[in-house]
Write a protein that holds these residues in place. Structure first.
Motif, PDB file in Angstrom:
ATOM      1  N   TYR A 100       0.827  -1.202   0.000  1.00  0.00           N
ATOM      2  CA  TYR A 100       0.000   0.000   0.000  1.00  0.00           C
ATOM      3  C   TYR A 100       0.862   1.253   0.000  1.00  0.00           C
ATOM      4  O   TYR A 100       2.038   1.228   0.397  1.00  0.00           O
ATOM      5  CB  TYR A 100      -0.874   0.050   1.261  1.00  0.00           C
ATOM      6  N   ALA A 338      -6.750  -4.103   6.408  1.00  0.00           N
ATOM      7  CA  ALA A 338      -7.927  -4.005   5.545  1.00  0.00           C
ATOM      8  C   ALA A 338      -9.140  -3.509   6.330  1.00  0.00           C
ATOM      9  O   ALA A 338      -9.923  -2.683   5.833  1.00  0.00           O
ATOM     10  CB  ALA A 338      -8.218  -5.365   4.910  1.00  0.00           C
ATOM     11  N   ASP A 339      -9.312  -3.990   7.552  1.00  0.00           N
ATOM     12  CA  ASP A 339     -10.419  -3.523   8.398  1.00  0.00           C
ATOM     13  C   ASP A 339     -10.306  -2.030   8.670  1.00  0.00           C
ATOM     14  O   ASP A 339     -11.304  -1.293   8.615  1.00  0.00           O
ATOM     15  CB  ASP A 339     -10.439  -4.288   9.724  1.00  0.00           C
ATOM     16  N   ILE A 341      -8.792   0.237   6.890  1.00  0.00           N
ATOM     17  CA  ILE A 341      -9.067   0.990   5.663  1.00  0.00           C
ATOM     18  C   ILE A 341     -10.569   1.113   5.470  1.00  0.00           C
ATOM     19  O   ILE A 341     -11.094   2.199   5.161  1.00  0.00           O
ATOM     20  CB  ILE A 341      -8.406   0.303   4.443  1.00  0.00           C
ATOM     21  N   GLU A 342     -11.269   0.007   5.660  1.00  0.00           N
ATOM     22  CA  GLU A 342     -12.727  -0.005   5.507  1.00  0.00           C
ATOM     23  C   GLU A 342     -13.393   0.942   6.496  1.00  0.00           C
ATOM     24  O   GLU A 342     -14.398   1.609   6.177  1.00  0.00           O
ATOM     25  CB  GLU A 342     -13.253  -1.433   5.707  1.00  0.00           C
ATOM     26  N   GLU A 343     -12.826   1.049   7.681  1.00  0.00           N
ATOM     27  CA  GLU A 343     -13.385   1.919   8.730  1.00  0.00           C
ATOM     28  C   GLU A 343     -12.984   3.377   8.566  1.00  0.00           C
ATOM     29  O   GLU A 343     -13.429   4.242   9.332  1.00  0.00           O
ATOM     30  CB  GLU A 343     -12.918   1.423  10.097  1.00  0.00           C
ATOM     31  N   GLY A 344     -12.111   3.675   7.593  1.00  0.00           N
ATOM     32  CA  GLY A 344     -11.678   5.045   7.360  1.00  0.00           C
ATOM     33  C   GLY A 344     -10.596   5.517   8.300  1.00  0.00           C
ATOM     34  O   GLY A 344     -10.263   6.708   8.324  1.00  0.00           O
ATOM     35  N   ARG A 345      -9.989   4.602   9.032  1.00  0.00           N
ATOM     36  CA  ARG A 345      -8.928   4.971   9.971  1.00  0.00           C
ATOM     37  C   ARG A 345      -7.575   5.064   9.287  1.00  0.00           C
ATOM     38  O   ARG A 345      -6.665   5.750   9.761  1.00  0.00           O
ATOM     39  CB  ARG A 345      -8.873   3.953  11.110  1.00  0.00           C
ATOM     40  N   GLU A 347      -5.839   5.737   5.370  1.00  0.00           N
ATOM     41  CA  GLU A 347      -6.047   6.128   3.981  1.00  0.00           C
ATOM     42  C   GLU A 347      -4.915   5.518   3.158  1.00  0.00           C
ATOM     43  O   GLU A 347      -3.847   6.102   2.990  1.00  0.00           O
ATOM     44  CB  GLU A 347      -6.053   7.650   3.837  1.00  0.00           C
ATOM     45  N   SER A 349      -3.884   3.100  -0.413  1.00  0.00           N
ATOM     46  CA  SER A 349      -4.246   2.580  -1.722  1.00  0.00           C
ATOM     47  C   SER A 349      -3.338   1.411  -2.054  1.00  0.00           C
ATOM     48  O   SER A 349      -2.119   1.470  -1.813  1.00  0.00           O
ATOM     49  CB  SER A 349      -4.091   3.661  -2.798  1.00  0.00           C
TER      50      SER A 349
END
Length: 472
Positions: A100, A338-339, A341-345, A347, A349
């Motif tokens: 990432y 991954a969790d 990232i999904e939670e917006g904690r 950023e 790519s």
């Protein structure tokens, strides 16, 4: 050129000692060999400000546990045993589940760190989720003493915050390894590639049971303590007046790769100077580099469960807030990231291995092409065994000169600084370093009158190397 296994004869392994490794310029000062001594031996700073083990001490199995020993398992062997079922493989960055680029979105992790905050966030998340009981990491030394940084075992988030920021300073693991063996629990260890490799080479059942995660840091090379002392000389102060150092003072208004060295003095005042105004501030030139770093072929901590570096490509390198490139090898840590990232904690790519390599392009040239060239040089003492085959031919003369200059500067900076220090004549080192920097940058980047001369000698249309030196 990149060979997984180049085996060395085993007959000499029983005779190998820490003293021999140090004399051969292959000791990185990690302290893992002293951790096997049960407290009977110690690490100490030599006259060049580098940590070295007690020369007369030879722990059992030393040849198999020293990370630069020709008889130790390679990074490929360690990674295959640990991450054999990983989804992806690239010979430059090893086995991995995902990669990432990005930064931490929550809290002050990004602001507090030198880069995007991912190393500190991951360590804190492991504590928060009760996946570990403690984290071994590098922190500033408290109280009086010769050293400015040391490894510490932290068990709370507050203690963990002390380890934010980059530390280009010699440290060693023996004390925290002893604590991990003495105190039951699950531990994470943060370290540069050779330190993480050394941890995995320790043949200790207790440690293997308690070591839950390893967090690696991309590495260009290790510096000696004299790097900070040179900062002090160039900022018109004495080393005994320095209370602390920030190697990369963050300024969000400037590009991330515009480093500023910042000294905190004991009287409460501060001194700062941009690295490009320091005679030894070009990282790629190799001032105060540990000699073992000339024989390293791991840029991204291939044996760590997760590793972190700076994203030295645009547009990220111009973002003064800092950006990480991350390589994840542990499936559990991949799920954790991954969790988040999904939670917006976080950023982040997803990127491929080619992107990771591009962010560390100069470092990979130094550890592949440059290493092959250096391995072909005649040398005495212990012969290193690396995954790169020696190769003398095939490089342009100018490129070979760049690699030779780096090795000469890294070796002689220790000696010239020692002499200037002994004579109490800082100007002797500063003038030498300024001249060597002009020579190096002229050859490497075509700068100044030296650059024009080298360009004139070189074939028409050939401008020489344009690597930025970062991480090399």
């Amino acid at each position: 050129m990149f060979s997984p296994e180049r085996l060395a004869p085993a007959s000499a392994s029983a005779l190998l000692s820490p003293g021999q490794m140090a004399k051969s310029g292959l000791c990185i000062g990690c302290g893992t060999c002293m951790a096997q001594s049960g407290g009977s031996a110690a690490m100490s700073l030599d006259r060049y400000g580098q940590l070295k083990p007690a020369a007369a001490h030879r722990p059992d199995g030393f040849a198999e546990l020293c990370p630069f020993s020709p008889h130790a398992r390679s990074e490929d062997q360690i990674a295959e045993a640990r991450f054999g079922s990983a989804q992806f493989y690239d010979p430059r960055i090893g086995r991995f589940e995902a990669a990432y680029v990005g930064h931490v979105s929550e809290g002050s992790f990004r602001a507090d760190g030198s880069s995007g905050g991912m190393a500190s966030w991951t360590a804190a998340e492991l504590l928060k989720r009760n996946l570990v009981d403690a984290v071994a990491h590098v922190v500033p030394c408290s109280g009086a003493g010769e050293r400015l940084f040391q490894y510490q075992v932290s068990r709370t988030a507050d203690d963990l915050r002390k380890g934010a920021k980059s530390r280009y300073y010699p440290v060693e693991l023996s004390r925290v390894i002893a604590e991990m063996k003495r105190q039951p629990g699950r531990y994470a260890v943060v370290g540069i590639p050779c330190f993480i490799k050394a941890i995995h080479l320790l043949n200790d059942p207790v440690l293997e049971e308690r070591l839950a995660f390893t967090l690696g840091l991309f590495c260009g090379h290790m510096k000696s303590t004299r790097f900070v002392e040179s900062f002090a000389w160039q900022m018109d102060t004495e080393m005994n007046a320095v209370a602390g150092v920030d190697y990369r003072l963050k300024d969000t208004a400037r590009p991330a790769n515009w480093y500023t060295a910042h000294l905190r003095l004991k009287d409460g005042s501060t001194r700062s100077k941009d690295w490009w105004h320091l005679v030894d501030g070009d990282w790629g030139a190799g001032f105060f580099q540990n000699s073992a770093c000339n024989f390293c072929d791991d840029v991204v901590a291939e044996t760590a469960d997760i590793s972190f570096g700076d994203a030295w490509v645009e547009p990220y390198s111009s973002d003064g807030r800092g950006t990480n490139v991350v390589v994840v090898r542990s499936p559990l840590l991949q799920a954790l990231v991954a969790d988040a990232i999904e939670e917006g904690r976080l950023e982040l790519s997803a990127v491929d291995s080619a992107f990771v390599v591009e962010t560390q392009a100069a470092g990979f040239r130094q550890r592949r092409e440059g290493l092959a060239f250096r391995l072909a040089w005649p040398r005495s003492g212990i012969k290193p065994r690396k995954r790169v085959a020696p190769k003398w031919s095939g490089l342009p003369a100018r490129r070979m000169l760049v690699y030779w200059l780096r090795s000469a500067i890294s070796a002689n900076s220790h000696r010239v600084f020692w002499l200037a220090r002994a004579l109490n004549m800082p100007a002797a080192y500063l003038r030498w370093a300024s001249a060597m920097l002009a020579l190096y940058q002229g050859v490497s980047y075509s700068r100044g009158s030296i650059g024009r001369l080298v360009d004139a000698i070189a074939r028409p249309g050939r401008k020489g190397s344009k690597d930025d030196g970062a991480g090399a």
